[in-house]
Design an enzyme around this catalytic site. Structure first.
Site, PDB file in Angstrom:
ATOM      1  N   HIS A 106      -8.495   1.009  -3.535  1.00 15.02           N
ATOM      2  CA  HIS A 106      -9.223   0.939  -2.205  1.00 15.02           C
ATOM      3  C   HIS A 106     -10.035   2.465  -2.110  1.00 15.02           C
ATOM      4  O   HIS A 106      -9.507   3.180  -1.259  1.00 15.02           O
ATOM      5  CB  HIS A 106      -8.592   0.553  -1.210  1.00 15.02           C
ATOM      6  N   ASP A 155      -4.789   3.826  -1.772  1.00 13.99           N
ATOM      7  CA  ASP A 155      -5.830   4.183  -0.751  1.00 13.99           C
ATOM      8  C   ASP A 155      -6.258   5.646  -1.012  1.00 13.99           C
ATOM      9  O   ASP A 155      -5.502   6.541  -0.981  1.00 13.99           O
ATOM     10  CB  ASP A 155      -5.097   4.182   0.628  1.00 13.99           C
ATOM     11  N   MET A 183     -12.203   4.592  -0.001  1.00 12.26           N
ATOM     12  CA  MET A 183     -12.693   5.006   1.334  1.00 12.26           C
ATOM     13  C   MET A 183     -13.298   6.365   0.992  1.00 12.26           C
ATOM     14  O   MET A 183     -12.929   7.219   1.656  1.00 12.26           O
ATOM     15  CB  MET A 183     -11.477   5.177   2.364  1.00 12.26           C
ATOM     16  N   SER A 237       1.124  -0.997  -0.038  1.00 11.78           N
ATOM     17  CA  SER A 237      -0.029   0.169   0.091  1.00 11.78           C
ATOM     18  C   SER A 237       0.941   1.165   0.003  1.00 11.78           C
ATOM     19  O   SER A 237       1.646   1.599   0.956  1.00 11.78           O
ATOM     20  CB  SER A 237      -0.836  -0.109   1.314  1.00 11.78           C
ATOM     21  N   MET A 286      -8.738   8.280   0.145  1.00 11.67           N
ATOM     22  CA  MET A 286      -9.590   8.811   1.207  1.00 11.67           C
ATOM     23  C   MET A 286     -10.121  10.246   1.083  1.00 11.67           C
ATOM     24  O   MET A 286      -9.614  10.956   0.389  1.00 11.67           O
ATOM     25  CB  MET A 286      -8.788   8.903   2.503  1.00 11.67           C
ATOM     26  N   PHE A 309      -5.779   5.346   8.102  1.00  9.59           N
ATOM     27  CA  PHE A 309      -4.602   5.761   8.550  1.00  9.59           C
ATOM     28  C   PHE A 309      -3.846   4.536   8.482  1.00  9.59           C
ATOM     29  O   PHE A 309      -4.304   3.336   8.681  1.00  9.59           O
ATOM     30  CB  PHE A 309      -4.294   6.218   9.926  1.00  9.59           C
ATOM     31  N   MET A 346     -11.123  -5.453   6.465  1.00 13.05           N
ATOM     32  CA  MET A 346     -10.487  -4.387   7.025  1.00 13.05           C
ATOM     33  C   MET A 346      -9.992  -4.978   8.212  1.00 13.05           C
ATOM     34  O   MET A 346     -10.905  -5.353   9.082  1.00 13.05           O
ATOM     35  CB  MET A 346     -11.165  -3.002   7.280  1.00 13.05           C
ATOM     36  N   ASP A 386      -6.607  -6.102   5.230  1.00  9.99           N
ATOM     37  CA  ASP A 386      -5.834  -4.711   5.104  1.00  9.99           C
ATOM     38  C   ASP A 386      -5.781  -4.180   6.366  1.00  9.99           C
ATOM     39  O   ASP A 386      -6.898  -4.099   7.054  1.00  9.99           O
ATOM     40  CB  ASP A 386      -6.512  -3.740   4.040  1.00  9.99           C
ATOM     41  N   HIS A 419      -1.498  -1.507  -3.970  1.00  8.82           N
ATOM     42  CA  HIS A 419      -2.986  -0.865  -3.369  1.00  8.82           C
ATOM     43  C   HIS A 419      -2.974   0.547  -3.164  1.00  8.82           C
ATOM     44  O   HIS A 419      -2.135   1.386  -2.673  1.00  8.82           O
ATOM     45  CB  HIS A 419      -2.838  -1.525  -1.954  1.00  8.82           C
TER      46      HIS A 419
HETATM   47  C1  DX5 Z   1      -6.054   1.954   5.848  1.00 10.62           C
HETATM   48  C2  DX5 Z   1      -5.593   1.606   4.506  1.00 10.62           C
HETATM   49  C3  DX5 Z   1      -4.444   0.623   4.726  1.00 10.62           C
HETATM   50  C4  DX5 Z   1      -3.013   0.978   5.017  1.00 10.62           C
HETATM   51  C5  DX5 Z   1      -2.531  -0.144   5.576  1.00 10.62           C
HETATM   52  O1  DX5 Z   1      -6.757   2.870   5.979  1.00 10.62           O
HETATM   53  O2  DX5 Z   1      -6.584   1.064   4.024  1.00 10.62           O
HETATM   54  O3  DX5 Z   1      -4.459   0.309   3.083  1.00 10.62           O
HETATM   55  O4  DX5 Z   1      -2.431   1.624   4.019  1.00 10.62           O
HETATM   56  O5  DX5 Z   1      -1.244   0.304   6.091  1.00 10.62           O
HETATM   57  P1  DX5 Z   1      -0.695  -0.705   7.360  1.00 10.62           P
HETATM   58  O6  DX5 Z   1      -0.115  -1.776   6.386  1.00 10.62           O
HETATM   59  O7  DX5 Z   1       0.362   0.011   7.595  1.00 10.62           O
HETATM   60  O8  DX5 Z   1      -1.520  -0.976   8.433  1.00 10.62           O
HETATM   61 ZN    ZN Z   2      -6.656   0.111   2.021  1.00 11.00          ZN
END
Ligand code: DX5
Ligand code: ZN
Length: 232
Positions: free
Chosen positions: A83, A52, A85, A25, A54, A160, A154, A189, A50
């Site tokens: 992903h 992310d 969010m 990620s 947000m 974060f 998740m 994840d 990946h």
């Molecule tokens: C969190 C994200 C993850 C994040 C995971 O909201 O969806 O993809 O990057 O990070 P780690 O592997 O550091 O928990």
């Molecule tokens: Zn993610």
């Protein structure tokens, strides 16, 4: 990967479900040099990254949007596992596919028409699936689980990187694997590293997102191999 009737051409390009893949990620990468960061994990042999996304609304943080994905697409041939969010996957999902995303994960908590969304994303040439938050029970996705190419579970609260793995939440994977059988990928994840990867793989996950465990390490290849070796 299962030959989903609404996505017969299978454009995801991840290997069939069952082979375990580590998917870094980039949330924990250096955003000022993202293309280089992705090239580094590509050289280390991963098949997907990946992304992310947000929106500061569905989660209390903001990352980046389709224009950045479009730029990154020019520098990488990895599967872009995206992903979302975000609160409005109906509006923005297609924009990410247009920008070059290969797979879209949207949150079940963010839509009341998950089946229609999956169909739409398939019709636009991407693969698709739902994501469930730690507090959301598997029952919430039971009806549409088998329409997904990959389901994202998740194991932290989204928003974060670098949070601690929620061990109880991960157990949902066991029931989910029973429901979908062997042909649909189950991605996990949050807090995945060489200690937690063997746990989730034993539950039935085959796609391991790792942010902090890869990008906080100076040698990304060593970091990826440490996760891979932990499940051998
Ligand atoms: C969190 C994200 C993850 C994040 C995971 O909201 O969806 O993809 O990057 O990070 P780690 O592997 O550091 O928990
Ligand atoms: Zn993610």
């Amino acid at each position: 990967m299962k030959n989903n009737p609404t996505n017969p051409e299978k454009k995801l390009l991840l290997p069939p479900a069952g082979t375990v893949e580590v998917v870094p990620s980039i949330l924990s990468a250096d955003f000022a040099k993202l293309a280089n960061e992705i090239a580094e994990v590509e050289a280390a042999g991963v098949k997907a990254v990946h992304l992310d996304i947000m929106d500061g609304h569905f989660v209390p943080n903001i990352t980046f949007g389709p224009p950045i994905v479009k730029k990154l697409r020019k520098y990488s041939s990895l599967v872009f596992d995206t992903h979302l969010m975000i609160s409005d996957p109906e509006t923005y999902g297609p924009q990410f596919i247009e920008a070059g995303s290969n797979h879209i994960s949207f949150h079940i908590e963010a839509t009341d028409q998950p089946g229609k969304l999956i169909e739409t994303f398939h019709s636009l040439g991407a693969t698709a699936g739902v994501t469930i938050n730690p507090e959301t029970p598997i029952q919430a996705i039971e009806e549409i689980a088998c329409l997904c190419d990959m389901i994202l579970v998740m194991t932290v609260h989204p928003g974060f990187g670098g949070q601690s793995f929620m061990a109880d939440t991960a157990k949902k994977i066991i029931r989910l694997r029973e429901i979908v059988g062997p042909d649909i990928r189950i991605e996990v994840d949050g807090g995945i590293d060489a200690n937690t990867a063997p746990i989730v793989v034993s539950y039935g996950a085959d796609t391991l997102v790792a942010g902090n465990a890869v990008f906080s390490k100076p040698d990304r290849e060593v970091a990826i191999n440490a996760i891979k070796n932990s499940i051998k």
